[in-house]
Scaffold this motif. Structure first.
Motif, PDB file in Angstrom:
ATOM      1  N   TRP A 139       5.025  91.116  62.768  1.00  0.00           N
ATOM      2  CA  TRP A 139       4.956  91.729  61.703  1.00  0.00           C
ATOM      3  C   TRP A 139       4.670  90.792  60.593  1.00  0.00           C
ATOM      4  N   THR A 167      13.592  98.304  64.976  1.00  0.00           N
ATOM      5  CA  THR A 167      13.204  98.180  63.695  1.00  0.00           C
ATOM      6  C   THR A 167      13.854  96.939  62.739  1.00  0.00           C
ATOM      7  N   ALA A 173      11.192  96.405  55.142  1.00  0.00           N
ATOM      8  CA  ALA A 173      10.366  96.891  56.598  1.00  0.00           C
ATOM      9  C   ALA A 173       9.930  98.321  56.407  1.00  0.00           C
ATOM     10  N   LYS A 175       9.230 102.221  56.516  1.00  0.00           N
ATOM     11  CA  LYS A 175      10.265 103.145  57.064  1.00  0.00           C
ATOM     12  C   LYS A 175       9.687 104.439  56.554  1.00  0.00           C
ATOM     13  N   PHE A 231       3.929 102.000  67.746  1.00  0.00           N
ATOM     14  CA  PHE A 231       4.755 102.027  66.639  1.00  0.00           C
ATOM     15  C   PHE A 231       4.247 103.352  65.585  1.00  0.00           C
TER      16      PHE A 231
END
Length: 340
Positions: A139, A167, A173, A175, A231
């Motif tokens: 990520w 997550t 992050a 969402k 994802f």
């Protein structure tokens, strides 16, 4: 679909904090991300895999549509976020590209070049997690091009490995709520040019009726989604028309109602004029108290929209109201009396 407002900054070092593999510095228009693009080349710089957020919209935007603006000056769309970007192999290629770029960049300070080398060795020490290729992804940060540099710099974490289906416990992050805010930023709503009666020039001291056609003034939705190697996250942000505020363009005019806020009723704002209503007070309108002379008054109509969103996993909520307005010229004449 072209994605605007999101970019990858160019490779530069930050001294005094964690070394960023990329740093938020102003990017040019050509740095914008297109759906599915990878390995974008900058002059003398290389950036890695790109993540595209896709947008789709529904609902009538009507003629003269424009970008919805939040009524809350303290609210802004997400400035940055972390998202899955690379498989292990892609990350290896990216890191090696960063290292090669640094080695061959004569303008890069030696201490920065050394930091990049040390960081690359750190990732290489774990073989970039290539032995876990199918178990997760690397990520990295993404940036909103419209955000300030200071806000973009809140995503200063180096790339990190996340197992598929998990997550990361990182404030930024990505969402559904992140995507809801980005969808809000993309919202285009119909223009607010109102219908007026009388259709020609308004008359001094007589009501001018104003209304919006409910056939063109309906809820508008934008869906933002991200799909990367298993994802998936998405959010749909919906704007619903709620009220209309009138500004006559001159201080010596009376607005109807007195609050200046024409509420949404039965799917419409205001009421169309019809024969037989001449002696009635319109639910939405203006009474001009002087002539506009040889010119016009600029009547501004600003619509307020209620914003809500729903997202992956049953998430949802509300966001600050939005508004958008248009100006239109109104000619006002004195009533002419005929003496016999």
């Amino acid at each position: 679909m072209h994605v605007t407002g999101i970019r990858k900054p160019v490779l530069v070092s930050v001294i005094g904090c964690s070394l960023l593999w990329v740093i938020a510095v102003p990017a040019r228009a050509e740095d914008s991300i297109s759906s599915g693009s990878k390995g974008t080349e900058h002059p003398n710089k290389t950036i890695g895999s790109q993540v595209s957020i896709k947008y789709s919209s529904s609902g009538s935007s009507g003629g003269g549509s424009g970008r919805l603006a939040s009524t809350d000056s303290n609210w802004t769309p997400p400035a940055c976020w972390y998202a899955p970007e690379w498989s292990a192999t892609e990350f290896q290629q990216f890191r090696q590209g960063v290292y090669v770029s640094a080695v061959h960049d004569p303008d890069l300070p030696n201490d920065v070049r050394g930091e990049i080398s040390d960081q690359n060795q750190k990732y290489a020490g774990d073989n970039y997690n290539i032995d876990k290729e199918k178990e997760g992804m690397w990520w990295g940060p993404q940036f909103n091009d419209d955000a300030s540099l200071a806000d973009q710099m809140k995503c200063d974490k180096d790339p990190f490995w996340v197992k598929k289906g998990e997550t990361p416990d990182v404030p930024q992050a990505i969402k559904p709520e992140t995507l809801a805010g980005l969808a809000y930023q993309q919202m285009q709503v119909p223009g607010t040019k109102v219908s007026l009666a009388p259709a020609g020039a308004s008359k001094v001291n007589l009501p001018t009726w104003a209304w919006l056609d409910k056939a063109d003034f309906k809820p508008v939705s934008v869906t933002a989604s991200l799909d990367v190697a298993g994802f998936h996250a998405e959010a749909t942000t919906t704007a619903e028309p709620d009220a209309l505020r009138l500004d006559p363009g001159t201080d010596d005019a009376q607005v109807l109602p007195a609050s200046g806020q024409c509420a949404m009723e039965n799917g419409s704002i205001g009421e169309p004029y019809a024969p037989g209503k001449a002696n009635l007070t319109p639910p939405c309108g203006v009474v001009y108290q002087r002539s506009s002379g040889d010119g016009t008054f600029d009547l501004r109509s600003t619509a307020t929209w209620k914003i809500s969103w729903t997202g992956t996993g049953g998430a949802g909520g509300t966001l600050p109201d939005g508004e958008y307005g248009d100006d239109q010229p109104v000619r006002v004449q004195e009533i002419q009396a005929v003496n016999r």
